[in-house]
Design a protein around this motif. Sequence first.
Motif, PDB file in Angstrom:
ATOM      1  N   SER A  34      42.964  70.179  58.252  1.00 28.08           N
ATOM      2  CA  SER A  34      44.180  70.503  56.853  1.00 28.08           C
ATOM      3  C   SER A  34      45.362  69.583  56.562  1.00 28.08           C
ATOM      4  N   ASP A  48      45.044  68.737  52.688  1.00 25.24           N
ATOM      5  CA  ASP A  48      45.793  68.612  52.061  1.00 25.24           C
ATOM      6  C   ASP A  48      47.085  68.507  52.441  1.00 25.24           C
ATOM      7  N   GLN A 104      51.275  68.568  52.499  1.00 26.83           N
ATOM      8  CA  GLN A 104      51.723  70.224  53.410  1.00 26.83           C
ATOM      9  C   GLN A 104      52.679  69.236  54.358  1.00 26.83           C
ATOM     10  N   CYS A 108      51.244  73.659  60.430  1.00 24.28           N
ATOM     11  CA  CYS A 108      50.572  73.010  59.451  1.00 24.28           C
ATOM     12  C   CYS A 108      49.814  74.546  59.145  1.00 24.28           C
ATOM     13  N   ARG A 109      49.207  74.228  57.425  1.00 27.08           N
ATOM     14  CA  ARG A 109      48.908  75.020  56.878  1.00 27.08           C
ATOM     15  C   ARG A 109      47.512  75.965  58.132  1.00 27.08           C
TER      16      ARG A 109
END
Lengths: 469, 201
Positions: free
Chosen positions: B133, B137, B140, B153-154
């Motif tokens: 993740s 990204d 983030q 997290c995402r």
Amino acid sequence: MSEKPAHLFEKTWRAHKVRELPGGQTQLFIGTHLVHEVTSPQAFAMLRELGLPVRFPGRTFATADHIMPTDTQARPLADPLAETMLSELERNCAESEVTFFGKESGYQGVVHVIGPELGLTVPGSTIACGDSHTSTHGAFGTIALGIGTSQVRDVLATQTLAMGELKVRRIEVTGRLRPGVYAKDVILAIIRKLGVNGGVGFAYEYAGEAVEAMSMEERMTLCNMSIEGGARCGYVNPDATTVEYLRGRRYSPEGEAFERATAEWLAMASDPDAEYDDTVSLKADEIEPSITWGIHPGHNIGVRERIPTPSEASDEERAGIEEALEYMDLDPGAPIAGTPVDVAFIGSCTNGRLSDLREAARVARTGTVQEGVRALVVPGSQEVSRQAIAEGLDEVFRKAGFDWREPGCSMCLAMNPDKLIGREICASSSNRNFKGRQGSPSGRTLLMSPAMVAAAALAGRVVDVREVL
Amino acid sequence: MSLNNLTSIEAVSGRACVLRGDDIDTDRIIPARFMKDITFDAMGEHLFEDARKAAKGNHPLDDERFLGSEILVVGKNFGCGSSREHAPQALMRYGFRAFVGESFADIFEGNCCSLGLVCITLSERDAEALRESVELDPEQVVSIDVSAETVTCRAGALSGNIPKGTRDRLIKGHWNATSLLLEAEGAIDRTAEGLPYVSGY
């Protein structure tokens, strides 16, 4: 005995427990605090800033080892940074009334060599030092903890530590070792079996016939590398061998007090029916002279084995093996025996004691160091050096072409002038083969017993020491 | 530093950096030659120095997508080897405040706690989900909740582990244990008196 059977770890922990802390950790009393020049100056500075004294200066002992040069130790030391660190330690000890074993004392040396030598390490005690190889002292049946500098501050200020209790794994080595196989090979075999992180959260209790038969110095080698298996500490139960070692040492009790102490010490040994969190067994006669081929101590094989091939490894191990082989530039599938070496180092808190030097000297007597190989012998302490010289071992080594040095940590971690250069490969009796460990960012280390190092020095390549002995 | 200044650490939020690989030792984090100093002040400057040089610009710390990150995501047995506090000091002075991995070496974890740095472990699957993740990204914000023992997290809220004793010290501000340990003055003396090797055989 009406009490529940207990192992040494539990008995010792209980005796040193000051109280339980709110979150469940223990405030543990540290009976003996060993201090050296690298991890203590910041702690003494913090203490000064807090306006706190050293709480038990009489239970705190210091020496200088990591930064000591081994060619000449005349003051001021040639490296100004090393001189600053040594002077700072001397000042801190003087101001705090902490006993400092410097060169003039005649007992200077690697902290884990001098503690036992002086009789400071006793069964059923707790020891802390800002050094991971504090685990060495476990050989006496001691909870011996490596700590960081903030914890050094805590021990200086309170003689206690905040820490969680460890689980205990009993590792039994059954039967007897074969000739040419040493304590170093046993601990490498244990780490190979259980992994470099297999001991996280554990103390290791070493037991079994092979361990009981070991001398105190061999037990120290065994416990020394507990940390390399991920265990915070390791220990051997005290017995007659332990007691005899302690008799007549500088800090050992004398006369009737020694007899009383002996009873106390032996009572700390694990009860026969104590319960363990885990048990593991190894057969001593299956252990071979061992040697590392990679970049951590778990990367080790018997001297007659071949270097691992990534395609034959498990998915989990493959990336690590590939990374190690790339760094080491060794051929997968090739026999480890025959690997050329540039440097040979005999010494360190793992293998820098008299019996280590004796075993290496047995090999050194059989030949001369191969041309082009840099070979050095660094006794673990001034006392080891004196004893070795009294036996003529220094002459044996010199005659064979080894360099005989002053005591210190030397090339184990290269915080002093003893370092690898460039891509050199070192046959080393030390404890870590991490990337860059011996001072050159691209230097390479092959860990093995001192006798194997001596054999490699003579041959200029890795050989099975049993062919020489 | 003062004894009565207790700072609670309940959460760490920030961008993260992914450092792949297991068994990353403290010699790699800070090579021994940089420890020839009587203070920790300069340690951050030499963080992973040899590893970064060897990687010739391909080390995660030199990846501009990860610049300014405060959380380091690692593998298994991070911080093994030497007890040198110089390692967490170097990481802290570089800007990291928390570490997420599959496991940490005992001494490293203890040193981090003493400095108020958070170490939280995740299962192998969740650790890989976090690594993927963050790599996908890096902008983030990753959040660690100390008492809930989660990493968010995402990829979701991942359930992790911080040993209870450590968690308690972080939350109550006793990560620097000196003042807590000093409270037990009398009990320390009583314990010492009960030990023959300290008080005399």
